[in-house]
Design an enzyme around this catalytic site. Structure first.
Site, PDB file in Angstrom:
ATOM      1  N   SER A   1     -13.889  18.452 -30.605  1.00 16.98           N
ATOM      2  CA  SER A   1     -14.919  18.556 -31.635  1.00 16.98           C
ATOM      3  C   SER A   1     -16.297  18.373 -31.004  1.00 16.98           C
ATOM      4  O   SER A   1     -16.427  17.855 -29.896  1.00 16.98           O
ATOM      5  CB  SER A   1     -14.704  17.487 -32.710  1.00 16.98           C
ATOM      6  OG  SER A   1     -13.392  17.556 -33.223  1.00 16.98           O
TER       7      SER A   1
ATOM      8  N   GLU B   1      -9.285  12.916 -32.085  1.00 17.16           N
ATOM      9  CA  GLU B   1      -9.531  13.371 -30.711  1.00 17.16           C
ATOM     10  C   GLU B   1      -8.651  12.611 -29.728  1.00 17.16           C
ATOM     11  O   GLU B   1      -8.078  13.197 -28.804  1.00 17.16           O
ATOM     12  CB  GLU B   1     -11.005  13.171 -30.358  1.00 17.16           C
ATOM     13  CG  GLU B   1     -11.941  14.142 -31.056  1.00 17.16           C
ATOM     14  CD  GLU B   1     -13.401  13.822 -30.827  1.00 17.16           C
ATOM     15  OE1 GLU B   1     -14.234  14.729 -30.997  1.00 17.16           O
ATOM     16  OE2 GLU B   1     -13.733  12.670 -30.486  1.00 17.16           O
TER      17      GLU B   1
END
Length: 271
Positions: free
Chosen positions: A64, A142
């Protein structure tokens, strides 16, 4: 000569007004040039990582943030040009939208619990490839995706390259927490590790930032370098902490786009 404020320009003599306006234009042009250079550096790092680590028939974790946009651009180019069979697992709502917008194959950890490679950005990278991540609020997903990958590759521009954490990134280490526990957690962190942990407030909504997992974020502004492995473990043991933005001994390699147009590569230290 001290620069005039915008309001005082109106009443200033013409000569001083022109000098101030000229200085403002110079500052603005310099700022725009720096921003453009940073964007080009992000692109260089992203393209190098995708070209060196993505192969046919792989499952790829898509990170991201702003740098990952260029990685997905390059991934989509290669899929189209080389007819690659690539499956993508996102780390956030943003990553999921990027995958769909580029016409790439979207999957998840239910269907693909083991990834070949994960590529993601970072807020800061130290000399040992310890990372601060979570400036964009996606640290938990993540870290999960990175942990499921055989290889975790970091991409960043030259501004994120540090000898030690805190040298470049001044906003603190993000920590995702259960909403009801943010006050006691912030107090425990300050007492045990020093510094202060502040609730991250939203910009375009009233109240705090809410993560993709419906949790709150604390930003811990630490006072000095520490044993990050021990600190990471210690913070995660506090009841109510979901995850930290410290990525310790996870990254295999980092690519930094540099100001001169080159790409600097750093490998993780051999233990």
């Amino acid at each position: 000569m001290r620069l005039l404020g915008c309001m005082s320009l109106l009443s200033a003599p013409p000569s001083r007004r022109l000098l101030a306006l000229s200085s403002c234009r110079h500052v603005r042009c310099s700022s725009e040039a720096d921003a453009n250079m940073a964007e080009e550096a992000k692109k260089l790092a992203a393209y190098a990582a995708v070209d060196n680590h993505v192969q046919n028939n792989q499952v790829v974790g898509v990170g991201s943030g702003s740098t990952i946009v260029y990685a997905v651009d390059r991934l989509a180019e290669r899929v189209m040009q080389e007819k690659l069979n690539i499956v993508c697992v996102p780390t956030s709502f943003q990553a999921r939208q990027l995958i769909l917008q580029h016409g790439l194959t979207l999957s998840d950890l239910d269907r693909h619990p083991e990834l070949d490679v994960a590529i993601d950005g970072a807020d800061e990278v130290d000399a040992e490839l310890t990372l601060i991540k979570g400036g964009g609020g996606c640290l938990t997903q993540e870290k999960i995706v990175a942990g499921c990958a055989k290889s975790f590759i970091v991409i960043a521009d030259y501004r994120k390259d540090s000898d030690s954490l805190g040298q470049q990134w001044k906003k603190g280490i993000p920590i995702e927490v259960i909403p009801m526990a943010w006050v006691p957690i912030s107090r425990v962190i300050a007492r045990r590790f020093g510094g202060e942990a502040n609730l991250r407030m939203a910009v375009s909504k009233a109240g705090p930032v809410v993560t993709d997992n419906s949790n709150f974020l604390l930003d811990w502004k630490f006072e000095q370098a520490q044993n990050w492995k021990e600190v990471n473990t210690g913070i995660k043991m506090i009841p109510g902490v979901v995850e930290t933005g410290l990525f310790v001994s996870m990254a295999e390699k980092a690519y930094f786009g540099m100001e001169d147009g080159s790409v600097k590569v750093r490998d993780a230290p051999v233990n």
